[in-house]
Each structure stands twice: as C-alpha cells, then as structure tokens.
Design a protein around this motif. Sequence first.
Motif, PDB file in Angstrom:
ATOM      1  N   PRO A 134       0.831  -1.218   0.000  1.00 11.25           N
ATOM      2  CA  PRO A 134       0.000   0.000   0.000  1.00 11.25           C
ATOM      3  C   PRO A 134       0.859   1.259   0.000  1.00 11.25           C
ATOM      4  O   PRO A 134       1.984   1.258   0.521  1.00 11.25           O
ATOM      5  N   ASN A 135       0.315   2.316  -0.598  1.00 10.21           N
ATOM      6  CA  ASN A 135       1.098   3.555  -0.724  1.00 10.21           C
ATOM      7  C   ASN A 135       1.509   4.129   0.623  1.00 10.21           C
ATOM      8  O   ASN A 135       2.600   4.687   0.761  1.00 10.21           O
ATOM      9  N   ILE A 136       0.667   3.977   1.622  1.00 12.20           N
ATOM     10  CA  ILE A 136       0.972   4.575   2.927  1.00 12.20           C
ATOM     11  C   ILE A 136       2.130   3.839   3.620  1.00 12.20           C
ATOM     12  O   ILE A 136       2.830   4.412   4.462  1.00 12.20           O
ATOM     13  N   LEU A 137       2.351   2.589   3.251  1.00 17.08           N
ATOM     14  CA  LEU A 137       3.418   1.795   3.884  1.00 17.08           C
ATOM     15  C   LEU A 137       4.727   1.812   3.106  1.00 17.08           C
ATOM     16  O   LEU A 137       5.728   1.251   3.577  1.00 17.08           O
ATOM     17  N   MET A 138       4.735   2.437   1.931  1.00 19.19           N
ATOM     18  CA  MET A 138       5.939   2.412   1.100  1.00 19.19           C
ATOM     19  C   MET A 138       7.172   3.009   1.768  1.00 19.19           C
ATOM     20  O   MET A 138       8.253   2.417   1.699  1.00 19.19           O
ATOM     21  N   PRO A 139       7.066   4.185   2.445  1.00 20.92           N
ATOM     22  CA  PRO A 139       8.271   4.719   3.112  1.00 20.92           C
ATOM     23  C   PRO A 139       8.833   3.774   4.167  1.00 20.92           C
ATOM     24  O   PRO A 139      10.049   3.611   4.288  1.00 20.92           O
ATOM     25  N   PHE A 140       7.939   3.118   4.925  1.00 24.00           N
ATOM     26  CA  PHE A 140       8.402   2.193   5.956  1.00 24.00           C
ATOM     27  C   PHE A 140       9.037   0.948   5.332  1.00 24.00           C
ATOM     28  O   PHE A 140      10.031   0.429   5.856  1.00 24.00           O
ATOM     29  N   MET A 141       8.459   0.487   4.221  1.00 27.83           N
ATOM     30  CA  MET A 141       9.015  -0.688   3.570  1.00 27.83           C
ATOM     31  C   MET A 141      10.401  -0.404   2.992  1.00 27.83           C
ATOM     32  O   MET A 141      11.278  -1.274   3.010  1.00 27.83           O
ATOM     33  N   VAL A 142      10.612   0.823   2.502  1.00 22.70           N
ATOM     34  CA  VAL A 142      11.930   1.192   1.990  1.00 22.70           C
ATOM     35  C   VAL A 142      12.969   1.142   3.114  1.00 22.70           C
ATOM     36  O   VAL A 142      14.082   0.626   2.942  1.00 22.70           O
ATOM     37  N   ILE A 143      12.583   1.669   4.288  1.00 21.26           N
ATOM     38  CA  ILE A 143      13.499   1.663   5.429  1.00 21.26           C
ATOM     39  C   ILE A 143      13.800   0.236   5.871  1.00 21.26           C
ATOM     40  O   ILE A 143      14.960  -0.146   6.109  1.00 21.26           O
ATOM     41  N   ILE A 144      12.745  -0.588   5.957  1.00 25.31           N
ATOM     42  CA  ILE A 144      12.916  -1.970   6.410  1.00 25.31           C
ATOM     43  C   ILE A 144      13.772  -2.766   5.424  1.00 25.31           C
ATOM     44  O   ILE A 144      14.696  -3.505   5.819  1.00 25.31           O
ATOM     45  N   GLU A 145      13.484  -2.623   4.134  1.00 28.04           N
ATOM     46  CA  GLU A 145      14.250  -3.356   3.124  1.00 28.04           C
ATOM     47  C   GLU A 145      15.694  -2.887   3.076  1.00 28.04           C
ATOM     48  O   GLU A 145      16.609  -3.692   2.854  1.00 28.04           O
ATOM     49  N   THR A 146      15.922  -1.595   3.283  1.00 30.38           N
ATOM     50  CA  THR A 146      17.292  -1.075   3.293  1.00 30.38           C
ATOM     51  C   THR A 146      18.086  -1.643   4.464  1.00 30.38           C
ATOM     52  O   THR A 146      19.240  -2.071   4.318  1.00 30.38           O
ATOM     53  N   ILE A 147      17.459  -1.648   5.650  1.00 27.24           N
ATOM     54  CA  ILE A 147      18.136  -2.195   6.837  1.00 27.24           C
ATOM     55  C   ILE A 147      18.414  -3.686   6.661  1.00 27.24           C
ATOM     56  O   ILE A 147      19.516  -4.166   6.962  1.00 27.24           O
ATOM     57  N   SER A 148      17.421  -4.430   6.147  1.00 24.34           N
ATOM     58  CA  SER A 148      17.617  -5.872   5.955  1.00 24.34           C
ATOM     59  C   SER A 148      18.703  -6.156   4.921  1.00 24.34           C
ATOM     60  O   SER A 148      19.402  -7.172   5.009  1.00 24.34           O
ATOM     61  N   ASN A 149      18.852  -5.260   3.956  1.00 21.80           N
ATOM     62  CA  ASN A 149      19.901  -5.421   2.949  1.00 21.80           C
ATOM     63  C   ASN A 149      21.282  -5.125   3.531  1.00 21.80           C
ATOM     64  O   ASN A 149      22.266  -5.809   3.209  1.00 21.80           O
TER      65      ASN A 149
END
Length: 223
Positions: A134-149
């Motif tokens: 969802p669009n509202i969760l995109m900023p959080f998903m970017v942060i989470i995926e960046t940290i996991s990477n």
Amino acid sequence: MMTNLFSSFDPTASFNMSLNWLSIFLGLFFIPPAYWLIPSRHLWLWYKIIITLHYEFKTLIGNEKKGSTLMMISLFSMIMFNNILGLCPYIFTSTSHLVMTLSLALPMWFSFMIYGWLNNSTHMFAHLVPQGTPNILMPFMVIIETISNIIRPGTLAIRLAANMIAGHLLMTLLGNTGPNLTLIVLNILLILQILLLILESAVAIIQSYVFAILSTLYSSEIH
C-alpha cells in the motif's frame, strides 16, 4: 588449564605467534593429490557433490550468468574444509572467528551492491518496495528493506561463526566434566560426545551450504 571458556578459540599459538591461522591452507593440500592418483570413490563422491551444487546454483542464478557457480562452489568448498578441519583435535577452527567469516561475506556483498546499483539501479530501487505494498506503507518498507539489505553480510558471518562456536563450546564443556565422573556416567558421556561429534560434522557441511546458497540468492537479486 583454561582461564576462560572461550580460550579454546584463542588464535594465538605457542611463542605468541598466530600460527593457527595456517589451518586455513590445510585444505589445499587435500585437493591436488586427488587429480594425480587413480580416481577413487572419494573423488567420485566429490565430483557428484560439485555437479549437484552446480545445477542447484545455476537454477538460482540463471543460465545467462555462466561461470558464477564456480565462485559459489569454491566458497562452499573452502568453508566446508575449514569447518571439518576444526573438528580435528588441536586444529584451529578459523570459521569460528568473525574476522574470517566477515572477510568472506563483506567483500562479496559489497561487490554485489556495487554491480547492482551501477548496472541495474532501476531494479534495485524497485526491489526496495515489494509488489502490492500500500502507498501509505511504502516509506516504511523502503526503510525496512534497506536495513535488511545492509545487515545481510553480518547475518551471514554471525550465523556461521555462532554455529561453529556453539558446538565446540558444548563439546568443551562436556569434555571438562569427564575427570570428575564415575565410570558409568563417563561411558554415557563418551556416547554423547560421539553423537555430538556426528552432529557437528553435519553442521559443518550444512552451514557451508547455507552460506553458499544465501550468497547465491543475494547475487540473483541484482539482475
């Protein structure tokens, strides 16, 4: 006498020289004779393992990346040699140190990131946001995926080192209680040590496979 439980993983040998790290190169002495002797069952089994790993890694990486499986098979072989050699008495377990495991994981992950961001930057940006988010969760998903990477090389290194340390510590703890036990309990302890040694032999192979297969999966995400 050990002053610390972790002193069994101390890389400093006699005369205050870190000669124990030379155990990394012991595996190299086992490979060349196999190519000069009559093919044995050991060599046939090793070929079977390499071919099986080649087809499995090729499925994950893709047929267009020819030759990439050689690097992963070499990585698997090196880690497995060091893990199994660490089970032998008085041979230093190099893969139980983060210096060794991070030296394998960090440069490989860093090279994957450089190649991915320079050649497939659009795909790398798209990978930060899973499909259907969802669009509202995109900023959080970017942060989470960046940290996991970012923590991927750390998880690779810590997983391998921790599994090597855990088994060796358990064997050391059980072995140190031997002189204080009765004969019947000592026989039970000996059976437990043999079973634990078999388990550690399996862990040595499994952890090298896990390290190689996760590295293959990380490399398959950049193209």
